[in-house]
Design a protein around this motif. Sequence first.
Motif, PDB file in Angstrom:
ATOM      1  N   HIS A  61       0.876  -1.185   0.000  1.00 45.15           N
ATOM      2  CA  HIS A  61       0.000   0.000   0.000  1.00 45.15           C
ATOM      3  C   HIS A  61       0.909   1.230   0.000  1.00 45.15           C
ATOM      4  O   HIS A  61       1.626   1.465   0.971  1.00 45.15           O
ATOM      5  CB  HIS A  61      -0.906  -0.006   1.225  1.00 45.15           C
ATOM      6  N   SER A  77      -4.632   4.758   4.709  1.00 47.89           N
ATOM      7  CA  SER A  77      -5.438   3.542   4.530  1.00 47.89           C
ATOM      8  C   SER A  77      -6.477   3.382   5.634  1.00 47.89           C
ATOM      9  O   SER A  77      -6.170   3.543   6.813  1.00 47.89           O
ATOM     10  CB  SER A  77      -4.522   2.323   4.525  1.00 47.89           C
ATOM     11  N   ARG A  78      -7.693   3.057   5.250  1.00 46.80           N
ATOM     12  CA  ARG A  78      -8.750   2.743   6.221  1.00 46.80           C
ATOM     13  C   ARG A  78      -8.971   1.239   6.259  1.00 46.80           C
ATOM     14  O   ARG A  78      -9.020   0.625   7.301  1.00 46.80           O
ATOM     15  CB  ARG A  78     -10.059   3.390   5.749  1.00 46.80           C
ATOM     16  N   GLN A 124      -7.301  -1.520   4.313  1.00 46.58           N
ATOM     17  CA  GLN A 124      -6.152  -2.429   4.341  1.00 46.58           C
ATOM     18  C   GLN A 124      -5.473  -2.420   5.706  1.00 46.58           C
ATOM     19  O   GLN A 124      -4.998  -3.443   6.186  1.00 46.58           O
ATOM     20  CB  GLN A 124      -5.152  -2.041   3.246  1.00 46.58           C
ATOM     21  N   PHE A 183      -6.855  -2.530  -4.708  1.00 45.75           N
ATOM     22  CA  PHE A 183      -6.925  -2.752  -6.163  1.00 45.75           C
ATOM     23  C   PHE A 183      -6.657  -1.411  -6.839  1.00 45.75           C
ATOM     24  O   PHE A 183      -7.375  -0.433  -6.605  1.00 45.75           O
ATOM     25  CB  PHE A 183      -8.338  -3.248  -6.489  1.00 45.75           C
ATOM     26  N   TYR A 185      -7.284  -1.748 -11.634  1.00 45.13           N
ATOM     27  CA  TYR A 185      -7.655  -3.143 -11.930  1.00 45.13           C
ATOM     28  C   TYR A 185      -6.459  -4.086 -11.804  1.00 45.13           C
ATOM     29  O   TYR A 185      -6.384  -5.114 -12.468  1.00 45.13           O
ATOM     30  CB  TYR A 185      -8.304  -3.250 -13.326  1.00 45.13           C
ATOM     31  N   SER A 193      -8.916  -4.815  -1.690  1.00 40.15           N
ATOM     32  CA  SER A 193     -10.063  -3.945  -1.424  1.00 40.15           C
ATOM     33  C   SER A 193     -10.266  -3.115  -2.686  1.00 40.15           C
ATOM     34  O   SER A 193      -9.306  -2.764  -3.367  1.00 40.15           O
ATOM     35  CB  SER A 193      -9.783  -3.043  -0.219  1.00 40.15           C
ATOM     36  N   THR A 194     -11.538  -2.854  -2.985  1.00 35.55           N
ATOM     37  CA  THR A 194     -11.831  -2.096  -4.204  1.00 35.55           C
ATOM     38  C   THR A 194     -12.758  -0.927  -3.882  1.00 35.55           C
ATOM     39  O   THR A 194     -13.695  -1.082  -3.084  1.00 35.55           O
ATOM     40  CB  THR A 194     -12.537  -2.964  -5.274  1.00 35.55           C
ATOM     41  N   GLY A 195     -12.491   0.207  -4.521  1.00 33.82           N
ATOM     42  CA  GLY A 195     -13.408   1.338  -4.392  1.00 33.82           C
ATOM     43  C   GLY A 195     -14.765   0.985  -4.983  1.00 33.82           C
ATOM     44  O   GLY A 195     -15.814   1.335  -4.437  1.00 33.82           O
ATOM     45  N   TYR A 197     -18.702  -4.779 -10.609  1.00 34.48           N
ATOM     46  CA  TYR A 197     -17.818  -5.787 -11.210  1.00 34.48           C
ATOM     47  C   TYR A 197     -18.629  -6.921 -11.815  1.00 34.48           C
ATOM     48  O   TYR A 197     -18.519  -8.073 -11.442  1.00 34.48           O
ATOM     49  CB  TYR A 197     -16.811  -6.295 -10.170  1.00 34.48           C
ATOM     50  N   THR A 231     -15.106   0.495  -0.879  1.00 29.38           N
ATOM     51  CA  THR A 231     -14.364   1.058   0.261  1.00 29.38           C
ATOM     52  C   THR A 231     -14.683   2.531   0.531  1.00 29.38           C
ATOM     53  O   THR A 231     -14.440   3.011   1.630  1.00 29.38           O
ATOM     54  CB  THR A 231     -12.840   0.927   0.040  1.00 29.38           C
ATOM     55  N   HIS A 232     -15.221   3.225  -0.471  1.00 30.43           N
ATOM     56  CA  HIS A 232     -15.498   4.652  -0.234  1.00 30.43           C
ATOM     57  C   HIS A 232     -16.705   4.840   0.684  1.00 30.43           C
ATOM     58  O   HIS A 232     -16.811   5.850   1.386  1.00 30.43           O
ATOM     59  CB  HIS A 232     -15.730   5.378  -1.561  1.00 30.43           C
TER      60      HIS A 232
HETATM   61  C1  LIG Z   1      -4.277   4.986  -7.924  1.00 26.50           C
HETATM   62  C2  LIG Z   1      -5.567   4.350  -7.534  1.00 26.50           C
HETATM   63  C3  LIG Z   1      -6.159   3.445  -8.393  1.00 26.50           C
HETATM   64  C4  LIG Z   1      -7.354   2.819  -8.043  1.00 26.50           C
HETATM   65  N1  LIG Z   1      -7.907   1.916  -8.909  1.00 26.50           N
HETATM   66  C5  LIG Z   1      -9.057   1.296  -8.556  1.00 26.50           C
HETATM   67  C6  LIG Z   1      -9.631   0.333  -9.445  1.00 26.50           C
HETATM   68  O1  LIG Z   1      -9.111   0.045 -10.521  1.00 26.50           O
HETATM   69  N2  LIG Z   1     -10.788  -0.260  -9.062  1.00 26.50           N
HETATM   70  C7  LIG Z   1     -11.396   0.016  -7.855  1.00 26.50           C
HETATM   71  O2  LIG Z   1     -12.446  -0.571  -7.560  1.00 26.50           O
HETATM   72  N3  LIG Z   1     -10.859   0.916  -6.995  1.00 26.50           N
HETATM   73  C8  LIG Z   1      -9.707   1.551  -7.319  1.00 26.50           C
HETATM   74  N4  LIG Z   1      -9.133   2.437  -6.446  1.00 26.50           N
HETATM   75  C9  LIG Z   1      -9.701   2.587  -5.086  1.00 26.50           C
HETATM   76  C10 LIG Z   1      -8.900   1.767  -4.068  1.00 26.50           C
HETATM   77  O3  LIG Z   1      -8.894   0.402  -4.387  1.00 26.50           O
HETATM   78  C11 LIG Z   1      -9.447   1.966  -2.659  1.00 26.50           C
HETATM   79  O4  LIG Z   1      -9.327   3.333  -2.350  1.00 26.50           O
HETATM   80  C12 LIG Z   1      -8.709   1.115  -1.626  1.00 26.50           C
HETATM   81  O5  LIG Z   1      -8.928  -0.246  -1.840  1.00 26.50           O
HETATM   82  C13 LIG Z   1      -9.170   1.483  -0.232  1.00 26.50           C
HETATM   83  O6  LIG Z   1      -8.333   0.815   0.713  1.00 26.50           O
HETATM   84  P1  LIG Z   1      -7.545   1.653   1.830  1.00 26.50           P
HETATM   85  O7  LIG Z   1      -8.587   2.292   2.735  1.00 26.50           O
HETATM   86  O8  LIG Z   1      -6.730   0.646   2.564  1.00 26.50           O
HETATM   87  O9  LIG Z   1      -6.704   2.672   1.125  1.00 26.50           O
HETATM   88  C14 LIG Z   1      -7.966   3.104  -6.787  1.00 26.50           C
HETATM   89  C15 LIG Z   1      -7.357   4.037  -5.931  1.00 26.50           C
HETATM   90  C16 LIG Z   1      -6.184   4.660  -6.292  1.00 26.50           C
HETATM   91  C17 LIG Z   1      -5.562   5.644  -5.342  1.00 26.50           C
END
Ligand SMILES: Cc1cc2nc3c(=O)[nH]c(=O)nc-3n(C[C@H](O)[C@H](O)[C@H](O)COP(=O)(O)O)c2cc1C
Length: 205
Positions: free
Chosen positions: A10, A16-17, A19, A67, A70, A107-109, A115, A152-153
């Motif tokens: 990371h 990070s929230r 992970q 993630f 992708y 984790s994915t936004g 998906y 995750t948002h």
């Molecule tokens: C550079 C970047 C690329 C990202 N690409 C994706 C993506 O392709 N698909 C997705 O669902 N989220 C994407 N995100 C969102 C992150 O996956 C998400 O903010 C993260 O998993 C949250 O975990 P954290 O709280 O530990 O940071 C991206 C975020 C960043 C900063």
Amino acid sequence: MRHVLILFAHPAFERSRVQRRLLQAVQDLPDVTIHDLYEAYPNFDIDIDHEQRLLSKHDVIVLQHPFFWYSVPAILKQWEDLALEHGWAYGSQGNALSGKYMLTAISTGGAAAAYRREGHNRFTIRELLAPIEQTAMLCKMIYLPPFVVHGTHLITDAEIAAEAAAYRQIIIGLRDDLINLEAARRFTAINTDLEAIFAGEEVRG
Ligand SMILES: Cc1cc2nc3c(=O)[nH]c(=O)nc-3n(C[C@H](O)[C@H](O)[C@H](O)COP(=O)(O)O)c2cc1C
């Protein structure tokens, strides 16, 4: 008992929230090694011998990361490019990883609904993880369905806590061989239905 190696990546851990909580949930577990790649290699200068020694000592290799586009964060790609050498990890003489397990923990936004074929991201997580799955196959590893935290948002702290508890249970389950892997393969993610994959096994620790 299997030895678990978590390769954590990371690039902005302080923000990070999700992970962070997943990592906290497994950091005290015996026989689970956490290796933070951005911390170990701020200049991307991967120590190949060290990485290969670590891989050799473990039976379950977990790629844990947000993630990004992708895919994996850049350091994990660098790690793949350098540590998984021909003649060591793959190729006719490359059997160092043969029979080990590979799990992606992401984790994915994007929400789960995004998906899908008709969703915003047009491809499933399993399809998008195909390069990792095939890398594992080429290295003669056993690829597991991924652990995935979606959305995750918008996720609440209580939901993150539940995901972290599930992650801890799955890592223990892989370590102690408590998971019915055949049952797990029926699901798109290893954390879809914990009751089904543990099938009555009691998780301690
Ligand atoms: C550079 C970047 C690329 C990202 N690409 C994706 C993506 O392709 N698909 C997705 O669902 N989220 C994407 N995100 C969102 C992150 O996956 C998400 O903010 C993260 O998993 C949250 O975990 P954290 O709280 O530990 O940071 C991206 C975020 C960043 C900063």
